[in-house]
Design a protein around this motif. Structure first.
Motif, PDB file in Angstrom:
ATOM      1  N   GLY A 146      49.557  30.241 -15.408  1.00 40.26           N
ATOM      2  CA  GLY A 146      49.155  29.052 -14.672  1.00 40.26           C
ATOM      3  C   GLY A 146      50.338  28.247 -14.153  1.00 40.26           C
ATOM      4  N   LEU A 147      50.029  27.113 -13.580  1.00 41.12           N
ATOM      5  CA  LEU A 147      51.046  26.271 -12.956  1.00 41.12           C
ATOM      6  C   LEU A 147      51.493  25.150 -13.879  1.00 41.12           C
ATOM      7  N   THR A 148      52.757  24.778 -13.736  1.00 34.27           N
ATOM      8  CA  THR A 148      53.291  23.534 -14.282  1.00 34.27           C
ATOM      9  C   THR A 148      54.128  22.898 -13.175  1.00 34.27           C
ATOM     10  N   ARG A 149      54.519  21.631 -13.388  1.00 36.81           N
ATOM     11  CA  ARG A 149      55.329  20.977 -12.365  1.00 36.81           C
ATOM     12  C   ARG A 149      56.647  21.720 -12.151  1.00 36.81           C
ATOM     13  N   LEU A 150      57.279  22.169 -13.245  1.00 40.10           N
ATOM     14  CA  LEU A 150      58.546  22.885 -13.123  1.00 40.10           C
ATOM     15  C   LEU A 150      58.373  24.166 -12.322  1.00 40.10           C
ATOM     16  N   ARG A 151      57.292  24.889 -12.563  1.00 34.88           N
ATOM     17  CA  ARG A 151      57.073  26.155 -11.852  1.00 34.88           C
ATOM     18  C   ARG A 151      56.818  25.919 -10.366  1.00 34.88           C
ATOM     19  N   VAL A 152      56.055  24.889 -10.054  1.00 35.90           N
ATOM     20  CA  VAL A 152      55.783  24.599  -8.640  1.00 35.90           C
ATOM     21  C   VAL A 152      57.069  24.217  -7.920  1.00 35.90           C
ATOM     22  N   LEU A 153      57.826  23.275  -8.488  1.00 35.50           N
ATOM     23  CA  LEU A 153      59.044  22.811  -7.827  1.00 35.50           C
ATOM     24  C   LEU A 153      60.086  23.923  -7.754  1.00 35.50           C
ATOM     25  N   THR A 154      60.114  24.768  -8.776  1.00 36.46           N
ATOM     26  CA  THR A 154      61.047  25.899  -8.749  1.00 36.46           C
ATOM     27  C   THR A 154      60.714  26.851  -7.618  1.00 36.46           C
TER      28      THR A 154
ATOM     29  N   ASP B  60      50.745  17.385  -8.828  1.00 39.61           N
ATOM     30  CA  ASP B  60      49.841  17.342  -9.982  1.00 39.61           C
ATOM     31  C   ASP B  60      48.420  17.747  -9.610  1.00 39.61           C
ATOM     32  N   THR B  61      47.992  17.378  -8.402  1.00 34.28           N
ATOM     33  CA  THR B  61      46.669  17.808  -7.941  1.00 34.28           C
ATOM     34  C   THR B  61      46.621  19.320  -7.782  1.00 34.28           C
ATOM     35  N   VAL B  62      47.661  19.898  -7.207  1.00 28.60           N
ATOM     36  CA  VAL B  62      47.727  21.349  -7.022  1.00 28.60           C
ATOM     37  C   VAL B  62      47.699  22.064  -8.370  1.00 28.60           C
ATOM     38  N   ILE B  63      48.478  21.539  -9.334  1.00 30.95           N
ATOM     39  CA  ILE B  63      48.532  22.153 -10.665  1.00 30.95           C
ATOM     40  C   ILE B  63      47.155  22.161 -11.313  1.00 30.95           C
ATOM     41  N   ALA B  64      46.528  20.985 -11.340  1.00 34.29           N
ATOM     42  CA  ALA B  64      45.230  20.879 -12.011  1.00 34.29           C
ATOM     43  C   ALA B  64      44.174  21.712 -11.302  1.00 34.29           C
ATOM     44  N   ARG B  65      44.140  21.677  -9.973  1.00 35.02           N
ATOM     45  CA  ARG B  65      43.146  22.440  -9.221  1.00 35.02           C
ATOM     46  C   ARG B  65      43.298  23.934  -9.501  1.00 35.02           C
TER      47      ARG B  65
END
Length: 487
Positions: A354-362, A408-413
């Motif tokens: 799944g996603l986390t903020r670190l993974r998305v920004l990375t 955060d919306t992208v992660i949760a969705r």
């Protein structure tokens, strides 16, 4: 008497021109700075900051534009993309991402101001153009003595209108603390007057003091920067020493050694290196170990390779760099391969956990490194390409995508949808509860999940992490507004 810069006389202090436009600018900047600082300290980087900083930005832009100064395509693009980021502050509730993007806005705005005012001294297509943005940010706004001398000179020798305007502004500065004390005493003495004040947003004495002090400081900075850029004539280009040059054979020797290492590495690790694309794990590795192994090292290699490519071309004299460009192009292709592999590893990791903020920004950084490498590689083949313009505009564009998508919306969705569709075995509800308001609607969705254990856990975390919503329009943002409507 013309009180513009009086020349280079060492015994005569420099002062900036002050006229009707400067007085209007000062009044507008002071009001907007006070509102901006108040919104920033007491409502965060939300709608208030978005509105007041947007107005402040375009007031300064209009002041800088003259008959001989026009918006260029590049400076206009920088301003528009910076404005998109500023508007995004009212979209997201993600404080860490906003903090990062404030730096993006600072670079875009100050570089565009440097170009508009004619203070740009570096080639806007090269990496050295960042020096112009730094000079505007760190020097022009701190030349306050020259601004104050200009205002004093205008008061002494200006027209009656100028003198009257300055007198009124001075009276207002004195009246503000007097009115603060007066209103405080009247509110304590009369209940009806206190009732009228209660209709206004909460505004205590400490808030007033902090707003006045920091707002006045910000106003001085913004006013001085604009006046200095408009009236402080940029210095004529001076003859500078020849940039550091090296013999092509020296630079090429370094590049050949690097290329050889990459060839050996590529051949020896081919099966493992390309495993990220097929999803086949090397023997003895779990999914997490494989995705993490060497990921950040690959990212640093990409940065190192970009530095080698730009540095090598800069150190070799033009006309003798054909081999150098070829070697750099090979390094660029290897960098693109590293970027693609790192991205594939991260996507494999996201698909499993799944996603986390670190993974998305990375992943966003990986995309940016890939595009940067592509621009530099094209520049090797077409030296006239302004690669730094492309890189900066891409950075601002990606920043706009990040802030408007709301991380955060992208992660949760993604996590909630993937879990409910069976792509993820579990969903980390505790982690989602620690995200900003953008994730809250999806926690509400989990609270209605068919699995009783998941629904109970989601309801527990919703109760434990009660959302503190904005109290007035200064702190409004779309993510909180959506979350409030879902609660």
């Amino acid at each position: 008497m013309d009180n513009r810069n009086l020349g280079p006389c060492p015994w005569q202090p420099l002062r900036f021109h002050t006229g009707k436009k400067e007085l209007l600018l000062a009044a507008a900047v002071l009001i907007l700075s006070l509102l901006l600082v108040n919104s920033f300290f007491y409502a965060g980087v939300n709608l208030g900051v978005t509105v007041w900083y947007s107005l402040l930005l375009w007031v300064c832009v209009l002041y800088l534009l003259r008959s001989d100064r026009k918006l260029t395509g590049y400076s206009g693009a920088l301003l528009i993309l910076s404005q998109v980021l500023i508007l995004g502050f009212a979209r997201s509730d993600d404080v860490p991402v906003k903090a990062i993007l404030v730096g993006f806005v600072a670079v875009g705005v100050n570089l565009s101001f440097s170009i508009i005012s004619g203070h740009s001294r570096e080639n806007t297509g090269s990496i050295r153009s960042l020096l112009d943005a730094a000079k505007v940010f760190f020097t022009q706004g701190f030349r306050m003595p020259e601004s104050f001398r200009g205002i004093a000179a205008a008061f002494q020798s200006g027209s009656k209108t100028v003198k009257n305007t300055l007198s009124v502004l001075g009276g207002l500065c004195i009246a503000v603390p007097v009115l603060a004390v007066l209103i405080l005493l009247l509110s304590q003495a009369d209940a009806a007057f206190q009732g009228i004040l209660n209709l206004l947003p909460a505004f205590d004495g400490n808030q007033l003091l902090i707003t006045l002090v920091f707002g006045a400081g910000a106003a001085c900075y913004f006013y001085t920067r604009a006046v200095a850029l408009r009236h402080n004539a940029p210095q004529a280009p001076q003859t500078v020493a020849e940039p550091l040059q090296m013999r092509p054979i020296t630079v090429n020797t370094v590049l050949i050694c690097v290329c050889v290492v990459y060839v050996v590495y590529l051949v020896s690790q081919l099966a493992y290196f390309l495993g990220g694309f097929s999803g086949i794990l090397p023997e003895g590795f779990t999914m997490a170990q494989y995705a993490r192994r060497g990921f950040f090292e690959m990212a640093w290699l990409c940065v190192l390779n970009l530095g080698l490519m730009v540095g090598a071309i800069s150190l070799v004299k033009k006309g003798n760099s054909r081999l150098t460009r070829g070697l750099c192009l090979f390094i660029g292709l290897m960098t693109l391969l590293l970027v693609a592999t790192a991205s594939a590893k991260m996507l494999l990791y996201i698909d499993s956990f799944g996603l986390t903020r670190l993974r998305v920004l990375t992943e966003v950084i990986i995309v940016f490194l890939g595009l940067t490498t592509l621009f530099v590689s094209i520049w090797l083949l077409a030296p006239k390409l302004p690669y730094m313009r492309c890189i900066l505009l891409t950075a601002l564009l990606l920043g706009g995508v990040v802030i408007w998508a709301d991380v955060d919306t992208v992660i949760a969705r993604y996590n909630v949808t993937a879990y409910q569709e069976g792509k993820l075995e579990t969903v980390d509800i505790a982690y989602l509860s620690r995200l900003s308001a953008g994730a809250r609607p999806y926690l509400v969705k989990l609270a209605e999940d068919p699995d009783p254990a998941v629904a109970k856990t989601a309801r527990y975390h919703l109760a434990q992490s009660e959302q503190e919503y904005y109290r007035d329009l200064r702190g409004w943002n779309w993510a909180e507004y959506t979350a409030r409507n879902r609660d």
